[in-house]
Design a protein around this motif. Structure first.
Motif, PDB file in Angstrom:
ATOM      1  N   ALA A  24     132.721 -23.637 -14.346  1.00  0.00           N
ATOM      2  CA  ALA A  24     132.218 -23.233 -13.030  1.00  0.00           C
ATOM      3  C   ALA A  24     132.769 -21.872 -12.621  1.00  0.00           C
ATOM      4  N   GLU A  25     134.036 -21.623 -12.908  1.00  0.00           N
ATOM      5  CA  GLU A  25     134.627 -20.328 -12.561  1.00  0.00           C
ATOM      6  C   GLU A  25     133.938 -19.198 -13.322  1.00  0.00           C
ATOM      7  N   GLY A  26     133.604 -19.424 -14.586  1.00  0.00           N
ATOM      8  CA  GLY A  26     132.911 -18.398 -15.347  1.00  0.00           C
ATOM      9  C   GLY A  26     131.518 -18.125 -14.814  1.00  0.00           C
ATOM     10  N   VAL A  27     130.794 -19.176 -14.461  1.00  0.00           N
ATOM     11  CA  VAL A  27     129.445 -19.007 -13.911  1.00  0.00           C
ATOM     12  C   VAL A  27     129.490 -18.227 -12.601  1.00  0.00           C
ATOM     13  N   ARG A  28     130.469 -18.543 -11.760  1.00  0.00           N
ATOM     14  CA  ARG A  28     130.535 -17.909 -10.440  1.00  0.00           C
ATOM     15  C   ARG A  28     130.966 -16.448 -10.502  1.00  0.00           C
ATOM     16  N   VAL A  30     129.374 -14.435 -12.241  1.00  0.00           N
ATOM     17  CA  VAL A  30     128.052 -13.799 -12.279  1.00  0.00           C
ATOM     18  C   VAL A  30     127.252 -14.157 -11.037  1.00  0.00           C
ATOM     19  N   TRP A  31     127.294 -15.440 -10.639  1.00  0.00           N
ATOM     20  CA  TRP A  31     126.564 -15.907  -9.461  1.00  0.00           C
ATOM     21  C   TRP A  31     127.564 -16.532  -8.482  1.00  0.00           C
ATOM     22  N   PRO A  32     128.180 -15.743  -7.618  1.00  0.00           N
ATOM     23  CA  PRO A  32     129.212 -16.275  -6.709  1.00  0.00           C
ATOM     24  C   PRO A  32     128.720 -17.410  -5.816  1.00  0.00           C
ATOM     25  N   ASP A  33     127.438 -17.415  -5.506  1.00  0.00           N
ATOM     26  CA  ASP A  33     126.909 -18.428  -4.590  1.00  0.00           C
ATOM     27  C   ASP A  33     126.230 -19.590  -5.304  1.00  0.00           C
ATOM     28  N   ALA A  34     126.414 -19.686  -6.620  1.00  0.00           N
ATOM     29  CA  ALA A  34     125.760 -20.767  -7.365  1.00  0.00           C
ATOM     30  C   ALA A  34     126.259 -22.128  -6.885  1.00  0.00           C
ATOM     31  N   ASP A  35     125.343 -23.089  -6.838  1.00  0.00           N
ATOM     32  CA  ASP A  35     125.698 -24.474  -6.526  1.00  0.00           C
ATOM     33  C   ASP A  35     126.084 -25.143  -7.842  1.00  0.00           C
ATOM     34  N   CYS A  36     127.369 -25.121  -8.134  1.00  0.00           N
ATOM     35  CA  CYS A  36     127.873 -25.716  -9.371  1.00  0.00           C
ATOM     36  C   CYS A  36     128.278 -27.166  -9.102  1.00  0.00           C
ATOM     37  N   VAL A  37     127.491 -28.093  -9.607  1.00  0.00           N
ATOM     38  CA  VAL A  37     127.762 -29.515  -9.427  1.00  0.00           C
ATOM     39  C   VAL A  37     128.580 -29.994 -10.616  1.00  0.00           C
ATOM     40  N   CYS A  38     129.878 -30.199 -10.406  1.00  0.00           N
ATOM     41  CA  CYS A  38     130.772 -30.584 -11.494  1.00  0.00           C
ATOM     42  C   CYS A  38     130.838 -32.103 -11.611  1.00  0.00           C
ATOM     43  N   LEU A  39     130.421 -32.611 -12.758  1.00  0.00           N
ATOM     44  CA  LEU A  39     130.439 -34.050 -13.028  1.00  0.00           C
ATOM     45  C   LEU A  39     131.145 -34.269 -14.368  1.00  0.00           C
ATOM     46  N   PRO A  40     132.469 -34.293 -14.388  1.00  0.00           N
ATOM     47  CA  PRO A  40     133.179 -34.545 -15.647  1.00  0.00           C
ATOM     48  C   PRO A  40     132.752 -35.886 -16.232  1.00  0.00           C
ATOM     49  N   LEU A  41     132.507 -35.903 -17.539  1.00  0.00           N
ATOM     50  CA  LEU A  41     131.981 -37.097 -18.181  1.00  0.00           C
ATOM     51  C   LEU A  41     132.926 -37.632 -19.251  1.00  0.00           C
ATOM     52  N   LEU A 362     136.581 -21.135 -22.308  1.00  0.00           N
ATOM     53  CA  LEU A 362     135.428 -21.716 -21.623  1.00  0.00           C
ATOM     54  C   LEU A 362     134.955 -20.818 -20.493  1.00  0.00           C
ATOM     55  N   ARG A 363     135.893 -20.322 -19.716  1.00  0.00           N
ATOM     56  CA  ARG A 363     135.553 -19.454 -18.587  1.00  0.00           C
ATOM     57  C   ARG A 363     134.808 -18.205 -19.078  1.00  0.00           C
ATOM     58  N   THR A 365     133.203 -17.684 -21.981  1.00  0.00           N
ATOM     59  CA  THR A 365     131.917 -17.962 -22.609  1.00  0.00           C
ATOM     60  C   THR A 365     130.872 -18.354 -21.575  1.00  0.00           C
ATOM     61  N   ALA A 366     131.260 -19.107 -20.563  1.00  0.00           N
ATOM     62  CA  ALA A 366     130.320 -19.445 -19.492  1.00  0.00           C
ATOM     63  C   ALA A 366     129.871 -18.198 -18.755  1.00  0.00           C
ATOM     64  N   ARG A 367     130.813 -17.275 -18.525  1.00  0.00           N
ATOM     65  CA  ARG A 367     130.435 -16.026 -17.850  1.00  0.00           C
ATOM     66  C   ARG A 367     129.428 -15.243 -18.697  1.00  0.00           C
ATOM     67  N   MET A 368     129.668 -15.149 -20.000  1.00  0.00           N
ATOM     68  CA  MET A 368     128.755 -14.402 -20.871  1.00  0.00           C
ATOM     69  C   MET A 368     127.374 -15.045 -20.896  1.00  0.00           C
ATOM     70  N   ALA A 369     127.336 -16.377 -20.958  1.00  0.00           N
ATOM     71  CA  ALA A 369     126.048 -17.061 -20.969  1.00  0.00           C
ATOM     72  C   ALA A 369     125.285 -16.811 -19.681  1.00  0.00           C
ATOM     73  N   ALA A 370     125.995 -16.876 -18.549  1.00  0.00           N
ATOM     74  CA  ALA A 370     125.346 -16.617 -17.261  1.00  0.00           C
ATOM     75  C   ALA A 370     124.860 -15.178 -17.175  1.00  0.00           C
ATOM     76  N   ALA A 371     125.640 -14.245 -17.712  1.00  0.00           N
ATOM     77  CA  ALA A 371     125.242 -12.839 -17.668  1.00  0.00           C
ATOM     78  C   ALA A 371     123.989 -12.592 -18.498  1.00  0.00           C
ATOM     79  N   VAL A 372     123.901 -13.231 -19.671  1.00  0.00           N
ATOM     80  CA  VAL A 372     122.714 -13.090 -20.509  1.00  0.00           C
ATOM     81  C   VAL A 372     121.499 -13.663 -19.790  1.00  0.00           C
ATOM     82  N   TRP A 373     121.681 -14.808 -19.170  1.00  0.00           N
ATOM     83  CA  TRP A 373     120.579 -15.418 -18.438  1.00  0.00           C
ATOM     84  C   TRP A 373     120.143 -14.541 -17.277  1.00  0.00           C
ATOM     85  N   ALA A 374     121.114 -13.999 -16.547  1.00  0.00           N
ATOM     86  CA  ALA A 374     120.785 -13.139 -15.413  1.00  0.00           C
ATOM     87  C   ALA A 374     120.036 -11.901 -15.860  1.00  0.00           C
TER      88      ALA A 374
END
Length: 384
Positions: A24-28, A30-41, A362-363, A365-374
C-alpha cells in the motif's frame, strides 16, 4: 482508484499484514489518494489465526503444549466471534519455525501438541473446531495428535509407540476407544491447501519431507511408514482415506482427520476470504494485488494466490502478483487469471538479504507497477 491488497505472508520474513502495508505504501507514492483496501490473507496455515480473529471479533488464547520434539511450547489458538468455534493452526504446536534447521527431523517429530490444543478447545465447550493444516515439521500422520486425545498406538509387544513418523512402521494395533468422548459432539473442519494423497510419488513424504530435514532414505522410510498408518486407520475406522486429496497434508495429518474425525476438508483460503467478505471488497475495485514469498506450480493448487485469482477473475478485476522469487511451474498461475507476476528482489542477493529486505522490495516493486500503470493511463481506467 480502488485497489484491493491481499497478500499471503512472506514466509520467515513478513506477516501478511506487514506485506499488505508495504504494498500500500508503494502504491500511494504514485496515487496518494488511492483507496487501498488491505485484506491480509492466509490459506489455513500461518496467519490464519490473526486473519479470522480480526474478521470475526474473536479471542486469541495461549496454552503450553509439547512442541514437535516434545519441548514445552507456548501455542496460540482462538475462539471465534460466535463463541462456539475454535480455530487451531497446527503449525503453532508442530510447525517448522519451532525448530532450528539442525533440529529438523521428521522421523522423530510429533503432532502431540496439536491434540493438546484441541483438548484445550474442548474444555471451553466449543461445538466446532477448524483445524488449519500447513507449515508442519512433522510426518507422523497425525498420530501424536490422536495420542494426546486418548488414542493408543501399540507395537507387537503391546507397548506404546514412541513419537515420530518412523515409529509408525512398528504399529500393530490402533485403539480409538479411549478417545475424548467430547469429540463425538464436535464438528471438525480442516483447512487444507494441498491435494496430495498420503503416500506415493505425490504423497506427503515424497513431496514435503525433504524440506523438513529428510534425506532420500528417510523419505522412503517415512513413505512406507505412512502407508502402514493408512492401512491401520482404515482397519480401525472403516474409512479408506489414504488416496483422498488432502490426506497427505501436514505430514499426513489430513488422513487422521478424515478417518477418525470424519472431517470435511476445504481450501483454507476459502475459509478466510468468506470470513473477510472478500467478494464484497472486490466491488468497484480497479486492481487486485496479491503475493507470497515464492510463486511456483504449487501456488496454483489451492494456496492464497489461486484463491484470489479465481474470485478476481469472476469479478473481472485484474490481478497482479508480487513474489519473493519465482519457482518451477509459476506459469500455471496465468490461466487462472493472473495478469502479471513480478519478482521483487532487485538482483543477486543472499537469502538473508532477501528476507531482511522484503518490506522495502515490496514497496519499491508496488511503486514501479503503479507508475507503469499510471503512464499507460491506468489512473483513468482499468488495467485492461
Amino acid at each position: 482508484m480502488k485497489i484491493v491488497i491481499c497478500p499471503d505472508s512472506f514466509k520467515e520474513s513478513l506477516p501478511a499484514s506487514a506485506a499488505a502495508q508495504a504494498i500500500a505504501e508503494g502504491v500511494r507514492e504514485v496515487w496518494p489518494d488511492a483507496d487501498c483496501v488491505c485484506l491480509p490473507l492466509a490459506d489455513g496455515g500461518e496467519g490464519t489465526l490473526d486473519a479470522l480473529v480480526s474478521a470475526t471479533g474473536g479471542q486469541l488464547l495461549t496454552r503450553q503444549v509439547q512442541g514437535p520434539l516434545g519441548q514445552p511450547t507456548l501455542a496460540r489458538f482462538a475462539v471465534l466471534g460466535d463463541g462456539k468455534t475454535a480455530l487451531i493452526e497446527m503449525a503453532e504446536a508442530a510447525g517448522l519455525p519451532l525448530l532450528s534447521p539442525a533440529q529438523r527431523d521428521p522421523l522423530r517429530t510429533s503432532t502431540y501438541g496439536v491434540g493438546e490444543l484441541m483438548a484445550a478447545a474442548l474444555d471451553l465447550g466449543v461445538t466446532r473446531i477448524l483445524l488449519g493444516l500447513g507449515g508442519s515439521a512433522t510426518q507422523d500422520g497425525g498420530a501424536g495428535m490422536l495420542q494426546a486425545l486418548g488414542a493408543r498406538l501399540l507395537d507387537a509387544q503391546g507397548q506404546p509407540l514412541p513419537p515420530g513418523g518412523a515409529a509408525l512402521r512398528q504399529l500393530a494395533r490402533l485403539q480409538l476407544d479411549g478417545l475424548d468422548p467430547r469429540l463425538a459432539r464436535v464438528t471438525v473442519e480442516v483447512a487444507c491447501d494441498v491435494d496430495h494423497p498420503l503416500c506415493g510419488p505425490r504423497g506427503s513424504s515424497a513431496v514435503f519431507a525433504p524440506q523438513k530435514g529428510a534425506d532420500a532414505a528417510g523419505v522412503a522410510l517415512l513413505d512406507a511408514a505412512l502407508a502402514h498408518w493408512g492401512a491401520q486407520l482404515a482397519q480401525a475406522t472403516g474409512r479408506q482415506v489414504a488416496e483422498l486429496p488432502g490426506a497427505g497434508a501436514a505430514g499426513g495429518m489430513g488422513a487422521a482427520a478424515l478417518a477418525v474425525f470424519a472431517a470435511r476438508l476445504r481450501p483454507g483460503i476459502d475459509w478466510v476470504m468468506d470470513a473477510l467478505d472478500f467478494n464484497a471488497a472486490l466491488h468497484g475495485a480497479d486492481w487486485v494485488i496479491s503475493g507470497e514469498g515464492r510463486a511456483d506450480g504449487q501456488s496454483a493448487g489451492g494456496k492464497v494466490i489461486s484463491g484470489v485469482a479465481r474470485r478476481a477473475q469472476a469479478a473481472g478485476v485484474p490481478l497482479l502478483v508480487l513474489a519473493g522469487s519465482l519457482g518451477d511451474g509459476y506459469q500455471a498461475l496465468y490461466p487462472l487469471g493472473v495478469r502479471a507476476i513480478l519478482p521483487i528482489v532487485p538482483g543477486p542477493v543472499s537469502l538473508a538479504q532477501a528476507l531482511d529486505g522484503a518490506a522495502e522490495n515490496l514497496r519499491r516493486t508496488a511503486r514501479m507497477a503503479a507508475a507503469v500503470w499510471a503512464s499507460a493511463g491506468g489512473a483513468h481506467g482499468r488495467l485492461d
